[in-house]
Design an enzyme around this catalytic site. Structure first.
Site, PDB file in Angstrom:
ATOM      1  N   SER A 129       0.821  -1.217   0.000  1.00 54.01           N
ATOM      2  CA  SER A 129       0.000   0.000   0.000  1.00 54.01           C
ATOM      3  C   SER A 129       0.850   1.259   0.000  1.00 54.01           C
ATOM      4  O   SER A 129       1.927   1.306   0.603  1.00 54.01           O
ATOM      5  CB  SER A 129      -0.898   0.018   1.234  1.00 54.01           C
ATOM      6  OG  SER A 129      -1.639  -1.165   1.316  1.00 54.01           O
ATOM      7  N   SER A 151       2.239  -3.806   8.247  1.00 53.84           N
ATOM      8  CA  SER A 151       1.992  -4.452   9.546  1.00 53.84           C
ATOM      9  C   SER A 151       3.310  -4.791  10.231  1.00 53.84           C
ATOM     10  O   SER A 151       4.186  -5.410   9.628  1.00 53.84           O
ATOM     11  CB  SER A 151       1.185  -5.742   9.364  1.00 53.84           C
ATOM     12  OG  SER A 151      -0.108  -5.434   8.933  1.00 53.84           O
ATOM     13  N   GLU A 210      -2.298 -14.846   0.083  1.00 51.74           N
ATOM     14  CA  GLU A 210      -2.926 -14.091   1.167  1.00 51.74           C
ATOM     15  C   GLU A 210      -4.419 -14.407   1.257  1.00 51.74           C
ATOM     16  O   GLU A 210      -4.983 -14.500   2.333  1.00 51.74           O
ATOM     17  CB  GLU A 210      -2.697 -12.599   0.922  1.00 51.74           C
ATOM     18  CG  GLU A 210      -2.966 -11.742   2.125  1.00 51.74           C
ATOM     19  CD  GLU A 210      -2.442 -10.318   1.958  1.00 51.74           C
ATOM     20  OE1 GLU A 210      -2.160  -9.919   0.815  1.00 51.74           O
ATOM     21  OE2 GLU A 210      -2.332  -9.616   2.976  1.00 51.74           O
ATOM     22  N   ASN A 232     -13.178  -6.507   1.113  1.00 53.22           N
ATOM     23  CA  ASN A 232     -14.196  -7.463   0.678  1.00 53.22           C
ATOM     24  C   ASN A 232     -15.005  -6.943  -0.506  1.00 53.22           C
ATOM     25  O   ASN A 232     -15.537  -7.731  -1.290  1.00 53.22           O
ATOM     26  CB  ASN A 232     -15.101  -7.831   1.861  1.00 53.22           C
ATOM     27  CG  ASN A 232     -14.404  -8.816   2.787  1.00 53.22           C
ATOM     28  OD1 ASN A 232     -13.201  -9.050   2.658  1.00 53.22           O
ATOM     29  ND2 ASN A 232     -15.147  -9.398   3.718  1.00 53.22           N
TER      30      ASN A 232
END
Ligand SMILES: Cc1cc2nc3c(=O)[nH]c(=O)nc-3n(C[C@H](O)[C@H](O)[C@H](O)COP(=O)(O)OP(=O)(O)OC[C@H]3O[C@@H](n4cnc5c(N)ncnc54)[C@H](O)[C@@H]3O)c2cc1C
Length: 399
Positions: free
Chosen positions: A145, A179, A262, A382
């Protein structure tokens, strides 16, 4: 367990009984985890891998796992694995979560980068990187990202400029939402290496040492106050040719393999949800059995976790049959992330006002709920997964 076509079950379906060999493997894993997990935890709550101290404790635990041969059970022995089947890996995961063992801070490396290295890496890269990854000598962050590229990853603008003199590339740009990036040693990410090419082309997949000159890592607090994210700034950072994964300018295809891991089998195994559903049943019992609606929701969480297990076994059967998973991995991702939210909402509803306590045995549910809310966002939102299912699984028109 015998899953594929031609298995030895009488009706031609799946035989879900464990073989003697699998039983022995499960017993060994259960015995080892049974003695080591409580010892590590000292009876206290699990350390969170999203703080510096918790990360260090999780890392020490993973080192123990590696030394006992439980870190990467399905990998070849030369990289620290036991070379067991995917089924045995799933069984190990079930034992791991059942034992309440700590979060794997190596996850982005072992679940996402490693399968991509097995597929696209050179022998030199595999030999240099994989064993250190399994031993948590190097912990990896994911650098997809950017401030203006999330769902639309191909919009990324961090760039790589060729440095022929030194035999490598110079990277400049910004990655975000990495993360545990503040505590990691390396980052894998995509950079634009040919600005003249069509936007999905001209991208290269790099392996970047986070201690290199020109890298600045800045922690970012999450909803729960922990510095679980980091922004990574790169200012003319040199990366040698040996740290390009796959071919230069063909990084998109390599990155899609990582994204497939993933969403598909690797990131969230059923063991995680089976264990959480079992904890939910125990919670409901401890709190007087709940209302009828709450009991319904508990039953749904249990059956959804079991359904996810069976669906996963079906995917494994296909993989063992030589097929690939492809866009159907998106169905997987939608299912587990929504199951996780529902399961935690049910726990909070049973706890009532107690759900807001941030200390004590039941406080893990609130924390778990906060993280579950992120499930529909990370690993591709999603909404994006639903687009993939609509267009590429169901064949519906784009508009
Ligand atoms: C807990 C957590 C951990 C993360 N870890 C990492 C990490 O380690 N490394 C990393 O690189 N990133 C990481 N991310 C970032 C994550 O990958 C992005 O947040 C995600 O891809 C969405 O991108 P965005 O935040 O830029 O939202 P946007 O892409 O701006 O989307 C905003 C909203 O618009 C919707 N939307 C966008 N496009 C469409 C479309 N075409 N159709 C329908 N809806 C659309 C999205 O679904 C979303 O609801 C993490 C995120 C979270 C929450």
């Amino acid at each position: 367990m015998s899953l594929g076509v031609g298995n030895d079950s009488s009706d031609g379906g799946m035989d879900l009984e464990l073989s003697a060999h699998e039983r022995a493997f499960v017993d060994e894993a259960r015995a080892w985890l049974g003695t080591h997990v409580p010892h590590f935890l000292d009876g206290g709550p699990q350390p969170s891998g999203d703080t510096a101290e918790g990360f260090a404790r999780c890392r020490a635990w993973e080192r123990q796992l590696f030394e006992a041969g439980w870190s990467v059970v399905s990998w070849p022995r030369e990289y620290g694995g036991r070379q067991v089947s995917i089924i045995e890996w799933l069984l190990f995961e079930e034992e791991y979560f059942r034992a309440g063992a700590p979060q794997r801070v190596s996850q982005n490396g072992i679940s996402l980068l490693a399968p991509t290295l097995f597929e696209f890496g050179t022998d030199e890269q595999r030999a240099r990187i994989l064993r250190r990854m399994a031993a948590v000598d190097d912990v990896w962050a994911q650098g997809w990202s950017e401030p203006n590229a999330g769902s639309d990853l191909a919009a990324l603008s961090s760039r790589a400029v060729r440095d022929d003199k030194r035999g490598g590339w110079r990277l400049t740009g910004q990655k975000t939402w990495c993360s545990r990036g503040a505590f990691c040693d390396w980052l894998f990410g995509l950079f634009r290496s040919d600005p003249t090419a069509e936007r999905h082309r001209g991208l290269t997949y790099f392996l970047v040492p986070l201690r290199a000159e020109g890298v600045t890592v800045r922690p970012v607090q999450r909803l729960d106050g922990e510095p679980g994210f980091a922004e990574v700034f790169l200012d003319d950072v040199f990366v040698s040719d040996r740290d390009v994964l796959g071919e230069p300018h063909k990084g998109w295809d390599v990155a899609m393999a990582t994204a497939g891991s993933e969403r598909g089998l690797n990131l969230r195994s059923p063991g995680r949800f089976l264990a959480a559903a079992a904890r939910l049943v125990a919670l409901c019992r401890r709190h007087g059995g709940g209302t009828m609606l709450q009991r319904d929701a508990v039953a749904r969480a249990v059956s959804d976790a079991e359904a996810y297990r069976l669906y996963t076994l079906q995917m494994v059967a296909r993989v063992e049959d030589g097929q690939t998973i492809g866009p159907e991995a998106s169905i997987n991702k939608i299912f587990w992330s929504e199951l996780d939210v529902q399961l935690h909402e049910t726990a909070l509803s049973i706890l009532g006002p107690l759900a807001e306590l941030t200390d004590g045995d039941e406080s893990t549910w609130l924390k778990g709920f906060q993280f579950a809310l992120a499930g529909p966002i990370y690993a591709g939102t999603n909404e994006i997964q639903r687009n993939v299912v609509a267009e590429r699984v169901l064949g519906l028109p784009r508009r």
